[in-house]
Design a protein around this motif. Structure first.
Motif, mmCIF file in Angstrom:
data_model
loop_
_atom_site.group_PDB
_atom_site.id
_atom_site.type_symbol
_atom_site.label_atom_id
_atom_site.label_comp_id
_atom_site.label_asym_id
_atom_site.label_seq_id
_atom_site.Cartn_x
_atom_site.Cartn_y
_atom_site.Cartn_z
ATOM 1 N N ILE A 249 -5.347 -13.631 42.412
ATOM 2 C CA ILE A 249 -6.230 -12.771 42.839
ATOM 3 C C ILE A 249 -6.500 -11.266 41.947
ATOM 4 C CG2 ILE A 249 -9.078 -11.737 43.996
ATOM 5 C CD1 ILE A 249 -7.857 -14.278 46.251
ATOM 6 N N ILE A 260 -10.778 -12.411 29.112
ATOM 7 C CA ILE A 260 -9.978 -14.119 28.768
ATOM 8 C C ILE A 260 -9.521 -14.456 27.859
ATOM 9 C CG2 ILE A 260 -9.816 -16.356 30.555
ATOM 10 C CD1 ILE A 260 -12.183 -15.731 31.756
ATOM 11 N N SER A 306 -10.244 0.094 49.444
ATOM 12 C CA SER A 306 -9.591 -1.685 49.355
ATOM 13 C C SER A 306 -11.255 -1.988 48.034
ATOM 14 C CB SER A 306 -9.493 -2.278 50.646
ATOM 15 O OG SER A 306 -10.707 -2.894 51.005
ATOM 16 N N TYR A 310 -12.470 -3.467 42.724
ATOM 17 C CA TYR A 310 -13.690 -4.792 42.347
ATOM 18 C C TYR A 310 -15.421 -4.289 41.835
ATOM 19 C CZ TYR A 310 -10.498 -7.199 45.107
ATOM 20 O OH TYR A 310 -9.337 -8.149 45.411
ATOM 21 N N MET A 313 -14.691 -3.398 38.554
ATOM 22 C CA MET A 313 -14.949 -4.728 37.480
ATOM 23 C C MET A 313 -16.570 -5.006 37.584
ATOM 24 S SD MET A 313 -13.909 -8.655 38.839
ATOM 25 C CE MET A 313 -15.167 -7.876 40.575
ATOM 26 N N PHE B 59 -16.899 -19.629 43.169
ATOM 27 C CA PHE B 59 -16.265 -19.714 44.065
ATOM 28 C C PHE B 59 -15.749 -18.226 44.955
ATOM 29 C CE2 PHE B 59 -10.922 -21.264 43.252
ATOM 30 C CZ PHE B 59 -11.020 -21.752 44.902
ATOM 31 N N VAL B 116 -24.373 -9.691 39.226
ATOM 32 C CA VAL B 116 -23.574 -9.259 38.399
ATOM 33 C C VAL B 116 -23.286 -10.074 37.964
ATOM 34 C CG1 VAL B 116 -21.118 -8.027 38.383
ATOM 35 C CG2 VAL B 116 -22.941 -6.885 39.240
ATOM 36 N N TYR B 124 -15.080 -17.147 34.021
ATOM 37 C CA TYR B 124 -15.983 -15.909 34.267
ATOM 38 C C TYR B 124 -16.244 -15.828 35.785
ATOM 39 C CZ TYR B 124 -14.134 -13.306 30.534
ATOM 40 O OH TYR B 124 -13.923 -13.095 28.982
ATOM 41 N N ILE B 126 -16.081 -18.028 37.937
ATOM 42 C CA ILE B 126 -15.441 -18.030 38.846
ATOM 43 C C ILE B 126 -14.823 -17.510 39.281
ATOM 44 C CG2 ILE B 126 -13.800 -19.743 39.728
ATOM 45 C CD1 ILE B 126 -14.913 -21.897 37.701
ATOM 46 N N MET B 127 -14.064 -16.441 38.547
ATOM 47 C CA MET B 127 -13.153 -15.807 39.452
ATOM 48 C C MET B 127 -14.097 -14.171 39.269
ATOM 49 S SD MET B 127 -10.479 -15.570 35.940
ATOM 50 C CE MET B 127 -9.844 -17.190 35.348
ATOM 51 N N ILE B 128 -15.076 -13.950 39.076
ATOM 52 C CA ILE B 128 -15.715 -12.754 39.650
ATOM 53 C C ILE B 128 -16.689 -12.828 41.068
ATOM 54 C CG2 ILE B 128 -17.506 -11.278 39.303
ATOM 55 C CD1 ILE B 128 -17.737 -12.015 36.076
ATOM 56 N N LEU B 130 -15.047 -15.066 43.191
ATOM 57 C CA LEU B 130 -13.937 -14.918 44.182
ATOM 58 C C LEU B 130 -13.371 -13.692 44.388
ATOM 59 C CD1 LEU B 130 -11.490 -16.462 44.844
ATOM 60 C CD2 LEU B 130 -10.686 -16.404 42.485
ATOM 61 N N ALA B 131 -13.036 -12.668 42.870
ATOM 62 C CA ALA B 131 -13.249 -11.411 43.170
ATOM 63 C C ALA B 131 -14.265 -10.485 44.093
ATOM 64 C CB ALA B 131 -12.985 -11.349 42.344
ATOM 65 N N PHE B 132 -15.414 -10.946 44.152
ATOM 66 C CA PHE B 132 -16.542 -10.513 45.812
ATOM 67 C C PHE B 132 -15.615 -10.341 46.875
ATOM 68 C CE2 PHE B 132 -19.296 -8.827 41.336
ATOM 69 C CZ PHE B 132 -19.725 -7.650 42.105
ATOM 70 N N GLN B 134 -13.649 -11.548 47.605
ATOM 71 C CA GLN B 134 -12.404 -10.972 48.174
ATOM 72 C C GLN B 134 -12.723 -9.593 48.101
ATOM 73 O OE1 GLN B 134 -9.919 -13.881 49.039
ATOM 74 N NE2 GLN B 134 -8.327 -12.149 48.762
ATOM 75 N N MET B 135 -13.217 -8.657 47.900
ATOM 76 C CA MET B 135 -13.387 -8.132 48.510
ATOM 77 C C MET B 135 -13.974 -7.061 48.991
ATOM 78 S SD MET B 135 -17.031 -5.048 46.055
ATOM 79 C CE MET B 135 -17.459 -5.546 46.757
ATOM 80 N N TYR B 138 -10.847 -7.578 52.150
ATOM 81 C CA TYR B 138 -10.135 -6.200 52.527
ATOM 82 C C TYR B 138 -11.054 -5.650 53.215
ATOM 83 C CZ TYR B 138 -6.681 -8.726 49.416
ATOM 84 O OH TYR B 138 -5.577 -10.128 48.550
ATOM 85 N N TRP B 251 -10.851 -16.793 50.680
ATOM 86 C CA TRP B 251 -10.587 -17.306 49.755
ATOM 87 C C TRP B 251 -10.330 -19.006 49.798
ATOM 88 C CZ3 TRP B 251 -7.278 -19.408 45.454
ATOM 89 C CH2 TRP B 251 -5.837 -19.240 45.830
#
Lengths: 329, 323
Positions: A249, A260, A306, A310, A313, B59, B116, B124, B126-128, B130-132, B134-135, B138, B251
């Protein structure tokens, strides 16, 4: 170097208290910066494969983290059997590249002309299979991998600190891989084909390049890089099922920031993520401690740290929606 | 009545009938299993709005699912300890209030995330998302006030006026009613002007913009509404298990929600319901046979993606709903 180190030490001792704290802080800062760089290098090894596979084949591969895990398991098992970390390292490259090639031929190949949803689902299914398969083979208990004798020990830092030699070696490997990838892609025939594949897949197929083999080679190359990353980190942490997912991730964040499909973007993004994450965890609690009680600052600082990458990003994407080095549309 | 409508009615009756029968036979375990199907289906109905109608491959819907769960958990914990939430606002164990809060929190968090993420598209996006997610994951792990990594146990199920929620069957009926309401809402949205615009945004955003409707706003509203439904499901899930933990935010959860939709049939009204039934069935049957059920689930899933496109509803009721 040891002489210089001792010299710095003796200077530190005669310095007044405030200056001493300052120097200590500098040493700590350098140490954390190097840690950030080491994390960044690790992420680069993962992100380079991901971004290469996306750039050439247009495939989003969630199972990349599983290849990282396979590399670590292969290295730990072979190193334990032979007693040599280096044979383990070679085994990790071979195992990850081998499994990668098998996966490509058996599954991934059918996904290139599907939409992203199918790719996400199929590679998600691969994660379930590979993770559970690894648990089946190796059990649920973590394996441990020792740092090779050659790279044990520490190196003195300017400012009086010490830094683990092994971590420095990882940084060196990462830089070497970055240079090697650059040469491979810009100077060799394979690299020429990869670049051609990135700009027009049908055309290079029409020109007589065996595109199926090219795809398998690119996928195996990406897999080998992930396996290498897994093996190198395996000596720092424990080797266990699921170790690839947090890294995967973070690698996604890296390639989203970098753009990408761009290897250069992956390198820059990886260093940004590695350094920001590490420095955030190091500095935020102390910065917050200036405005609130220390115990509270530690908790809130850790929680905020943590989330920091993000936020970075999101900020980068707010200004550059396709990343810093967008490769193509 | 089209064939799909018949299949949908049969699925609705099957989902209602099984736990009624099980309760009659004195098998509360199957009632709880059916409740699990219902709540997961509800979460997937939310995602189906974004993914199926809007073509937004999020995602990160576990974030909203987990947030809903944490709203239920946090409100109940504060109420149990008789601590006010903030300054003077009291906490509550009343389910309707918790649901409204859960949906509102999920929607409010979805707005900035969507704002955002929707600037991008394709991989992009999908990954973003996913990243949010994960934020938030965590954050939940590193924030010790509400259990951190260990999660939060609810000492008892929250209350619904006039219903004994501690018993399996009444709680199932509450969840079933929520699912049916969400399905009605989904159908209403699908047939509305907004729904047409959303589907047009999926098919061709440029054309939609050319007729004077900004795809961004349509997608953002759809993303937020989708998150609200999934958030509500999260609150129900927390009450079902009397536990909420970071695993609801993970996830894997996001992946599972997508899997539910694909198993059932993307963009179809009852796709998530069929998908949740099949998924929980696999999980239960395979889990009973072997400890390694995830391995076989992965194989089955891989087979479905590679060879059986269109999901279960595609198999049962033929013709694809959209091309």
């Amino acid at each position: 170097m040891p002489g210089l180190h001792a010299g710095i030490r003796s200077v530190i001792h005669v310095l007044p208290n405030e200056a001493w704290t300052g120097l200590l802080f500098t040493a700590l800062l350098i140490e954390q910066l190097l840690n950030g760089l080491q994390l960044g290098v690790m992420l680069f090894l993962m992100a380079a494969g991901l971004t290469l596979i996306f750039g050439v084949m247009g495939l989003i591969n969630l199972a990349h983290g599983s290849l990282y895990m396979i590399g670590a398991f292969a290295c730990a098992t072979v190193a334990a059997a032979t007693g040599s970390f280096w044979i383990g390292l070679i085994a990790s490259l071979a195992a990850a590249a081998g499994v990668g090639a098998i996966i490509e031929v058996a599954v991934i190949r059918r996904l290139y002309d599907r939409d992203h949803l199918d790719q996400v689902l199929a590679t998600f299914a691969l994660i379930l299979i590979l993770s559970e398969g690894a648990r089946w083979l190796f059990g649920s208990f973590p394996l441990y991998l020792d740092i090779p004798l050659l790279l044990q020990g520490a190196v003195p830092l300017p400012g009086g600190g010490q830094y683990q030699l092994y971590r420095l070696a990882i940084i060196g490997v990462g830089i070497a891989v970055a240079v090697g990838l650059y040469l491979l892609i810009s100077r060799t025939r394979l690299g020429m084909r990869i670049r051609a594949g990135e700009s027009d897949r049908e055309m290079i197929g029409a020109l007589g390049v065996d595109i199926g083999t090219l795809y398998t080679v690119v996928f195996a190359l990406g897999a080998a890089l992930a396996g290498l990353a897994g093996a190198l980190v395996g000596a720092l942490q424990s080797v266990q099922v699921g170790m690839g997912e947090p890294v995967l991730i973070l690698a996604f964040v890296v390639i989203v920031i970098g753009g990408i499909g761009s290897i250069k973007g992956a390198l820059v993004g990886a260093v940004i993520v590695g350094v920001v994450d590490t420095m955030g965890r190091f500095l935020l609690p102390s910065l917050l401690a200036l405005t609130m009680p220390a115990s509270q600052a530690t908790t809130i600082g850790a929680a905020l740290a943590s989330m920091l990458i993000y936020v970075v990003m999101a900020l980068i994407l707010a200004f550059r929606p396709s990343g810093l080095f967008a490769a193509q549309a | 009545m089209s064939r799909e409508t018949t299949v949908n009615l049969l699925l609705a009756l099957l989902l209602l009938g099984t736990p009624l029968l099980a309760a009659g036979l004195g098998e509360p375990f199957y009632v709880t299993l059916a409740t699990r199907v219902t709540v997961l289906a509800l979460a997937a109905v939310g995602l189906n709005l974004a993914l199926g109608l809007g073509g937004l491959l999020s995602f990160g819907h576990a974030a909203f699912f987990g947030l809903g769960g944490y709203v239920a958990g946090i409100l109940a914990t504060h109420a149990f300890n008789a601590e006010p939430l903030f300054a003077d606002i009291p906490a509550t164990t009343s389910m309707p209030l918790i649901w409204v809060t859960a949906a509102a929190v999920a929607g409010l968090v979805a707005l900035p995330i969507g704002a955002v993420s929707l600037r991008t598209s394709g991989v992009y996006f999908i990954m973003i998302t996913l990243a949010f997610a994960q934020m938030i994951y965590y954050f939940a792990i590193s924030w010790p006030a509400y259990g951190g990594e260990d999660g939060l146990s609810l000492s008892m199920r929250n209350a619904f006026p006039g219903v004994n929620t501690a018993k399996p069957l009444p709680y199932f009926l509450i969840c079933y009613a929520a699912l049916m309401a969400a399905l009605l809402l989904f159908r209403a949205i699908e047939g509305s002007r907004f729904g047409s615009a959303l589907q047009a945004a999926r098919q061709n955003g440029t054309r939609l913009a050319a007729v004077g409707i900004a795809p961004f706003h349509i997608r953002l509203v759809a993303f937020a509404v989708s998150a609200m439904i999934t958030g509500l499901a999260g609150a129900l899930y927390a009450d079902l298990n009397r536990f909420v933990g970071p695993s609801m935010l993970s996830w894997h959860m996001s992946g599972e929600l997508i899997v539910l939709i694909i198993l059932g049939g993307k963009g179809r009204l009852f796709g998530p319901v069929a998908g949740a039934m099949v998924f929980v069935f696999f999980e239960y049957v395979l889990g009973g046979i072997t400890e390694r059920w995830q391995f076989f689930l992965g194989l089955i899933l891989l087979g479905i993606v590679l060879f059986a496109r269109g999901g279960l509803l595609g198999l049962l009721s033929g013709k694809p709903r959209h091309v």
